[in-house]
Design an enzyme around this catalytic site. Structure first.
Site, mmCIF file in Angstrom:
data_model
loop_
_atom_site.group_PDB
_atom_site.id
_atom_site.type_symbol
_atom_site.label_atom_id
_atom_site.label_comp_id
_atom_site.label_asym_id
_atom_site.label_seq_id
_atom_site.Cartn_x
_atom_site.Cartn_y
_atom_site.Cartn_z
ATOM 1 N N CYS A 132 -3.217 -2.455 -9.898
ATOM 2 C CA CYS A 132 -4.475 -2.341 -9.228
ATOM 3 C C CYS A 132 -4.973 -0.884 -9.796
ATOM 4 C CB CYS A 132 -4.632 -2.742 -7.996
ATOM 5 S SG CYS A 132 -3.685 -1.465 -6.964
ATOM 6 N N HIS A 164 4.962 0.008 -3.522
ATOM 7 C CA HIS A 164 5.831 -0.803 -2.805
ATOM 8 C C HIS A 164 6.233 -1.593 -4.115
ATOM 9 C CE1 HIS A 164 4.641 -0.518 1.472
ATOM 10 N NE2 HIS A 164 5.713 0.439 1.205
ATOM 11 N N CYS A 211 -4.909 5.974 -2.341
ATOM 12 C CA CYS A 211 -5.917 5.079 -2.900
ATOM 13 C C CYS A 211 -7.280 5.518 -2.180
ATOM 14 C CB CYS A 211 -5.419 3.626 -2.833
ATOM 15 S SG CYS A 211 -6.977 2.641 -3.273
ATOM 16 N N HIS A 219 3.007 -0.705 8.955
ATOM 17 C CA HIS A 219 2.942 -0.482 7.435
ATOM 18 C C HIS A 219 2.242 0.907 7.180
ATOM 19 C CE1 HIS A 219 0.874 -0.664 3.583
ATOM 20 N NE2 HIS A 219 1.563 -1.792 3.262
ATOM 21 N N GLU A 230 0.199 2.251 5.355
ATOM 22 C CA GLU A 230 -1.255 2.487 5.542
ATOM 23 C C GLU A 230 -1.748 2.638 6.961
ATOM 24 O OE1 GLU A 230 -3.476 -0.741 3.247
ATOM 25 O OE2 GLU A 230 -5.217 -0.258 4.581
ATOM 26 N N THR A 239 -6.276 -3.048 4.260
ATOM 27 C CA THR A 239 -6.979 -3.371 2.938
ATOM 28 C C THR A 239 -6.488 -4.709 2.172
ATOM 29 O OG1 THR A 239 -5.464 -1.892 1.834
ATOM 30 C CG2 THR A 239 -7.415 -0.937 2.256
ATOM 31 N N CYS A 297 -9.796 -4.422 0.494
ATOM 32 C CA CYS A 297 -9.777 -4.232 -0.755
ATOM 33 C C CYS A 297 -10.444 -5.157 -1.711
ATOM 34 C CB CYS A 297 -8.647 -3.673 -1.474
ATOM 35 S SG CYS A 297 -8.617 -3.490 -2.919
ATOM 36 N N SER A 314 6.103 -5.664 -0.288
ATOM 37 C CA SER A 314 4.504 -5.117 -0.536
ATOM 38 C C SER A 314 3.739 -6.148 0.116
ATOM 39 C CB SER A 314 4.318 -5.582 -2.036
ATOM 40 O OG SER A 314 2.813 -5.913 -2.309
ATOM 41 N N SER A 350 1.186 -3.909 -7.358
ATOM 42 C CA SER A 350 1.983 -2.729 -7.573
ATOM 43 C C SER A 350 3.084 -3.253 -8.601
ATOM 44 C CB SER A 350 2.935 -2.291 -6.542
ATOM 45 O OG SER A 350 2.084 -2.085 -5.366
HETATM 46 S S1 SF4 Z 1 -6.482 -0.581 -1.577
HETATM 47 FE FE1 SF4 Z 1 -4.333 -1.142 -2.165
HETATM 48 S S2 SF4 Z 1 -4.573 -3.061 -3.407
HETATM 49 FE FE2 SF4 Z 1 -6.440 -2.031 -3.142
HETATM 50 S S3 SF4 Z 1 -6.744 -0.693 -5.039
HETATM 51 FE FE3 SF4 Z 1 -5.927 0.484 -3.382
HETATM 52 S S4 SF4 Z 1 -3.858 0.520 -3.627
HETATM 53 FE FE4 SF4 Z 1 -4.614 -1.334 -4.865
#
Ligand code: SF4
Length: 280
Positions: free
Chosen positions: A12, A40, A94, A122, A124, A161, A189, A217, A261
Site C-alpha cells: 500500500c 508487518h 503512515c 497493536h 498503531e 485503520t 484506511c 499483520s 505489506s
Molecule cells: S494505514 Fe496501513 S494499510 Fe493504510 S496506507 Fe497506511 S500503512 Fe497502508
C-alpha cells in the site's frame, strides 16, 4: 486452473513510503534502527536488515545511531526518549495513522472521552492512544462495550485503520446509548477498505482463497477473516512454501489477495507455485 490475483495487491502507499524513506535514509547515513519491525512482513524486514535497516526491540538496545519510525508509529514517550538521547529521527509513520493521532489530540483537547476501536496490543493503537491523557482514553473491541463504557457527557470515536466498516458501524451504533454528544472520525484506511471489498468479491467466485501476508499483520488477518466467512477454504500464508497440494485439489478458480505489506516478489512466487501445481 484459473488464478485471479486481486487488483489491489502488493504494498500500500503507507508501506511503500516507509520503506523508500528508510532506504534513502540508510543510503545517506549508513546503519539505522527501527523500534519494532518497520512493517508487518518478516520476509521484507529480513531483506531490509541486510541493507542496514536493523530492528531493535526497545530503545535501550542501542546507545547511539539513527532511528526510523515505523509505519505504525511509536508512542509519544519513546519519541521523546529518542530525542533526549540526541539520536537523529526520520518519521516514516503512515500519513493515515498520523491523521488518527491528530484526531485524538483534537478530541482530548475538546474534552471528549476518546473511545478507540482496535487491538490494544497493536503498535498503531499504542501510538495514537499515547497522544491523549490516559484517563481520557478507552480502548475497546466489540465484546468490551458493556464492561468498559460508562455514560459520558461527550464521546469521541476513532478506529484502527485496518478495521472493517461493518465492525465499525456495529460498534458505533452500540455506543450511541452512552452519550448525548458524539464526534466520530471514520479513520479506516481507504486502501484497507478496497482490499476488503476485493476479498469479498473474489472469495464469492473462487474455490480456494490464498491470502498472503505477515502472520503479524492486522490487515492480512482481517482479509483472511473476511474471506473465510464466505469461502471456508481460505488459507493465510506468508510464502509459497506453505502451500499444501491438497488445498488446491479440484479447484477451478483460485483467488489471491495480499495484505498491504506483501511485496510483489512474494505474490509472483505464490502464483508460480500454484501454476506449477497438478490439481487433479
Ligand atoms: S494505514 Fe496501513 S494499510 Fe493504510 S496506507 Fe497506511 S500503512 Fe497502508
Amino acid at each position: 486452473m484459473k488464478i485471479i490475483v486481486a487488483k489491489n495487491s502488493g504494498f500500500c502507499f503507507g508501506v511503500r513510503r516507509a520503506i523508500d524513506l528508510a532506504k534513502n535514509f540508510s543510503k545517506n547515513i549508513g546503519n539505522i534502527y527501527t523500534i519494532g519491525p518497520i512493517i508487518h512482513n518478516p520476509q521484507v524486514v529480513d531483506k531490509l536488515e541486510k541493507s542496514g535497516i536493523k530492528v531493535i526491540k526497545r530503545l535501550s538496545d542501542v546507545k547511539n545511531g539513527h532511528i526510523v519510525i515505523r509505519a505504525h508509529g511509536i508512542p509519544k514517550k519513546v519519541l521523546n526518549d529518542i530525542k533526549k538521547k540526541g539520536m537523529k529521527v526520520l518519521d516514516a509513520t503512515c500519513p493515515y495513522v498520523t491523521r488518527s493521532k491528530k484526531y485524538i489530540e483534537e478530541l482530548a483537547k475538546e474534552g471528549y472521552k476518546v473511545v478507540i476501536i482496535g487491538n490494544p496490543n497493536h503498535p498503531e493503537i499504542k501510538y495514537i492512544a499515547s497522544y491523549a491523557p490516559k484517563d481520557k482514553v478507552i480502548l475497546i473491541s466489540l465484546g468490551d462495550i458493556k464492561r468498559k463504557i460508562k455514560f459520558s457527557k461527550k464521546i469521541g470515536i476513532i478506529t484502527q485503520t485496518t478495521q472493517s466498516p461493518e465492525n465499525f458501524i456495529n460498534i458505533v451504533s452500540k455506543l450511541l446509548s452512552y452519550s448525548n454528544e458524539f464526534k466520530i472520525f471514520n479513520t479506516i484506511c481507504p486502501d484497507a477498505i478496497n482490499r476488503q471489498n476485493e476479498a469479498v468479491n473474489l472469495s464469492k467466485k473462487s474455490d480456494v482463497m490464498i491470502i498472503i501476508g505477515g502472520k503479524n499483520s492486522a490487515n492480512t488477518k482481517r482479509l483472511t477473516a473476511i474471506s473465510k466467512k464466505i469461502q471456508p477454504k481460505t488459507y493465510h500464508i506468508e510464502t509459497s512454501g506453505e502451500i499444501k497440494d491438497k488445498w488446491l485439489k479440484g479447484a477451478k478458480i483460485t483467488g489471491i489477495v495480499a495484505g498491504a505489506s506483501t511485496p510483489d516478489w512474494i505474490i509472483t512466487d505464490v502464483v508460480d507455485r500454484i501454476k506449477g501445481q497438478k490439481t487433479n
